[in-house]
Design a protein around this motif. Sequence first.
Motif, PDB file in Angstrom:
ATOM      1  N   ILE A 169       0.838  -1.206   0.000  1.00  0.00           N
ATOM      2  CA  ILE A 169       0.000   0.000   0.000  1.00  0.00           C
ATOM      3  C   ILE A 169       0.872   1.254   0.000  1.00  0.00           C
ATOM      4  CG2 ILE A 169      -1.659   1.336   1.365  1.00  0.00           C
ATOM      5  CD1 ILE A 169      -2.765  -1.375   2.374  1.00  0.00           C
ATOM      6  N   LEU A 170       1.916   1.229   0.813  1.00  0.00           N
ATOM      7  CA  LEU A 170       2.805   2.396   0.887  1.00  0.00           C
ATOM      8  C   LEU A 170       3.562   2.601  -0.422  1.00  0.00           C
ATOM      9  CD1 LEU A 170       4.087   1.799   4.506  1.00  0.00           C
ATOM     10  CD2 LEU A 170       2.839   3.819   3.729  1.00  0.00           C
ATOM     11  N   ILE A 171       4.017   1.506  -1.034  1.00  0.00           N
ATOM     12  CA  ILE A 171       4.694   1.628  -2.330  1.00  0.00           C
ATOM     13  C   ILE A 171       3.725   2.188  -3.370  1.00  0.00           C
ATOM     14  CG2 ILE A 171       5.729   0.307  -4.229  1.00  0.00           C
ATOM     15  CD1 ILE A 171       6.919  -1.565  -2.108  1.00  0.00           C
ATOM     16  N   GLY A 172       2.477   1.692  -3.343  1.00  0.00           N
ATOM     17  CA  GLY A 172       1.465   2.230  -4.267  1.00  0.00           C
ATOM     18  C   GLY A 172       1.221   3.707  -4.041  1.00  0.00           C
ATOM     19  N   TYR A 173       1.196   4.127  -2.770  1.00  0.00           N
ATOM     20  CA  TYR A 173       1.005   5.550  -2.430  1.00  0.00           C
ATOM     21  C   TYR A 173       2.127   6.388  -3.023  1.00  0.00           C
ATOM     22  CZ  TYR A 173       0.736   9.739   0.516  1.00  0.00           C
ATOM     23  OH  TYR A 173       0.667  11.030   0.971  1.00  0.00           O
ATOM     24  N   VAL A 232      -6.715   9.891  -0.354  1.00  0.00           N
ATOM     25  CA  VAL A 232      -7.805   8.901  -0.375  1.00  0.00           C
ATOM     26  C   VAL A 232      -7.236   7.481  -0.283  1.00  0.00           C
ATOM     27  CG1 VAL A 232      -9.654   7.935  -1.783  1.00  0.00           C
ATOM     28  CG2 VAL A 232      -9.369  10.415  -1.628  1.00  0.00           C
ATOM     29  N   LEU A 233      -6.158   7.217  -1.030  1.00  0.00           N
ATOM     30  CA  LEU A 233      -5.544   5.886  -0.973  1.00  0.00           C
ATOM     31  C   LEU A 233      -5.033   5.578   0.431  1.00  0.00           C
ATOM     32  CD1 LEU A 233      -4.491   3.305  -2.271  1.00  0.00           C
ATOM     33  CD2 LEU A 233      -2.433   4.555  -2.965  1.00  0.00           C
ATOM     34  N   ALA A 234      -4.404   6.568   1.073  1.00  0.00           N
ATOM     35  CA  ALA A 234      -3.879   6.336   2.425  1.00  0.00           C
ATOM     36  C   ALA A 234      -5.001   6.046   3.413  1.00  0.00           C
ATOM     37  CB  ALA A 234      -3.084   7.566   2.879  1.00  0.00           C
ATOM     38  N   ILE A 235      -6.127   6.749   3.260  1.00  0.00           N
ATOM     39  CA  ILE A 235      -7.261   6.523   4.172  1.00  0.00           C
ATOM     40  C   ILE A 235      -7.866   5.134   3.957  1.00  0.00           C
ATOM     41  CG2 ILE A 235      -9.596   7.315   4.711  1.00  0.00           C
ATOM     42  CD1 ILE A 235      -8.592  10.177   4.041  1.00  0.00           C
ATOM     43  N   VAL A 236      -8.043   4.748   2.702  1.00  0.00           N
ATOM     44  CA  VAL A 236      -8.588   3.417   2.413  1.00  0.00           C
ATOM     45  C   VAL A 236      -7.633   2.324   2.905  1.00  0.00           C
ATOM     46  CG1 VAL A 236      -9.250   1.837   0.558  1.00  0.00           C
ATOM     47  CG2 VAL A 236      -9.938   4.249   0.452  1.00  0.00           C
ATOM     48  N   GLY A 237      -6.340   2.531   2.681  1.00  0.00           N
ATOM     49  CA  GLY A 237      -5.353   1.527   3.078  1.00  0.00           C
ATOM     50  C   GLY A 237      -5.213   1.361   4.569  1.00  0.00           C
ATOM     51  N   PHE A 238      -5.704   2.342   5.348  1.00  0.00           N
ATOM     52  CA  PHE A 238      -5.582   2.265   6.807  1.00  0.00           C
ATOM     53  C   PHE A 238      -6.323   1.063   7.382  1.00  0.00           C
ATOM     54  CE2 PHE A 238      -6.893   3.519  11.149  1.00  0.00           C
ATOM     55  CZ  PHE A 238      -5.643   3.747  11.695  1.00  0.00           C
ATOM     56  N   VAL A 239      -7.258   0.517   6.619  1.00  0.00           N
ATOM     57  CA  VAL A 239      -8.013  -0.647   7.102  1.00  0.00           C
ATOM     58  C   VAL A 239      -7.087  -1.827   7.388  1.00  0.00           C
ATOM     59  CG1 VAL A 239      -8.455  -1.655   4.825  1.00  0.00           C
ATOM     60  CG2 VAL A 239     -10.104  -1.994   6.671  1.00  0.00           C
ATOM     61  N   ASP A 240      -5.888  -1.820   6.797  1.00  0.00           N
ATOM     62  CA  ASP A 240      -4.948  -2.932   7.009  1.00  0.00           C
ATOM     63  C   ASP A 240      -4.290  -2.873   8.388  1.00  0.00           C
ATOM     64  OD1 ASP A 240      -3.491  -5.255   5.933  1.00  0.00           O
ATOM     65  OD2 ASP A 240      -1.739  -3.947   6.063  1.00  0.00           O
ATOM     66  N   LEU A 241      -4.214  -1.681   8.991  1.00  0.00           N
ATOM     67  CA  LEU A 241      -3.491  -1.570  10.265  1.00  0.00           C
ATOM     68  C   LEU A 241      -4.128  -2.370  11.404  1.00  0.00           C
ATOM     69  CD1 LEU A 241      -1.473   0.471   9.077  1.00  0.00           C
ATOM     70  CD2 LEU A 241      -1.711   1.745  11.208  1.00  0.00           C
ATOM     71  N   PRO A 242      -5.452  -2.291  11.621  1.00  0.00           N
ATOM     72  CA  PRO A 242      -6.044  -3.150  12.660  1.00  0.00           C
ATOM     73  C   PRO A 242      -5.841  -4.632  12.369  1.00  0.00           C
ATOM     74  CG  PRO A 242      -7.583  -1.438  11.987  1.00  0.00           C
ATOM     75  CD  PRO A 242      -6.439  -1.377  11.027  1.00  0.00           C
ATOM     76  N   ILE A 243      -5.829  -4.991  11.084  1.00  0.00           N
ATOM     77  CA  ILE A 243      -5.596  -6.401  10.737  1.00  0.00           C
ATOM     78  C   ILE A 243      -4.188  -6.813  11.141  1.00  0.00           C
ATOM     79  CG2 ILE A 243      -5.486  -8.053   8.831  1.00  0.00           C
ATOM     80  CD1 ILE A 243      -7.575  -6.360   7.383  1.00  0.00           C
ATOM     81  N   VAL A 244      -3.203  -5.922  10.873  1.00  0.00           N
ATOM     82  CA  VAL A 244      -1.825  -6.217  11.279  1.00  0.00           C
ATOM     83  C   VAL A 244      -1.751  -6.392  12.794  1.00  0.00           C
ATOM     84  CG1 VAL A 244       0.528  -5.313  11.412  1.00  0.00           C
ATOM     85  CG2 VAL A 244      -0.799  -4.993   9.319  1.00  0.00           C
ATOM     86  N   HIS A 245      -2.358  -5.469  13.530  1.00  0.00           N
ATOM     87  CA  HIS A 245      -2.229  -5.476  14.992  1.00  0.00           C
ATOM     88  C   HIS A 245      -2.916  -6.685  15.626  1.00  0.00           C
ATOM     89  CE1 HIS A 245      -1.614  -3.776  18.962  1.00  0.00           C
ATOM     90  NE2 HIS A 245      -2.896  -3.986  19.233  1.00  0.00           N
ATOM     91  N   PHE A 246      -4.144  -6.988  15.168  1.00  0.00           N
ATOM     92  CA  PHE A 246      -4.915  -8.047  15.832  1.00  0.00           C
ATOM     93  C   PHE A 246      -4.806  -9.399  15.138  1.00  0.00           C
ATOM     94  CE2 PHE A 246      -7.207  -4.167  17.194  1.00  0.00           C
ATOM     95  CZ  PHE A 246      -7.100  -4.337  18.572  1.00  0.00           C
TER      96      PHE A 246
END
Length: 240
Positions: free
Chosen positions: A128-132, A151-165
């Motif tokens: 996601i970061l490389i795409g950004y 917009v891409l960064a906001i949409v991609g943020f959904v991955d962070l809770p998945i990483v954490h939990f």
Amino acid sequence: MGALIKWMQRYEGWFGAVGGVCIFAGLYLGLAASPPDYYQGEVVRIMYVHVPIVQTAMLAYSVLFAGSIWYLWKRDPIVDNLCQAAAGISAYLTAGGLITGSIWAKPTWNTWWTWDARLVSFAVMLLILIGYLMLRTFIDDPEREARFAAVLAIVGFVDLPIVHFSVEWWRTLHQPLSISMRGIAMSGDMLRPLIVMSVGFWVLFVYMLMVRTQMLYLTDLLRAKKGRLLSHAHLSDLPT
């Protein structure tokens, strides 16, 4: 010059110094003063570098997420510079987290890589970061570039809770969270250097964010001045 840039110029040195001291102290406590783990032995010392890198990468993405919302609301170009700086730093830290994690995984799991939920979701964060960052090079209009990237960064943020939990939701090779609402599953001898290292990385991230944001701000400033000079040159060439 924006107030945020002036604030960064005034305090960046303090953040760099404090971050450096904390990391130096954390490396001593983690690599020399703390005891080896009863199960992993000396290999566990990679944790004092790997975990802070991963935590700081996620912190940097959180700053990118909050900054992107802020930019879409206020359309402040300096905030866009800050978002772009946070994305670049987070990309490097995410790659560093994957590399140090592989170095830890080889002696622990006997493999450099496995399709573990934490590893996959963290690798997705890097994509996601490389795409950004790639998106920011494809669009010529700076305003559209900043808006689409936000917009891409906001949409991609959904991955962070998945990483954490991910270690809680899927029981794979990664152990569950050592620090959670259930308590702290780590001895004080190992927790103290980990906290010092984590604080050091967080403060150093703020320092790098300040420096990189100013560099991007000055680059945009020079580009704008160059554009105005070229416009004046073209206007002066017009027949009167």
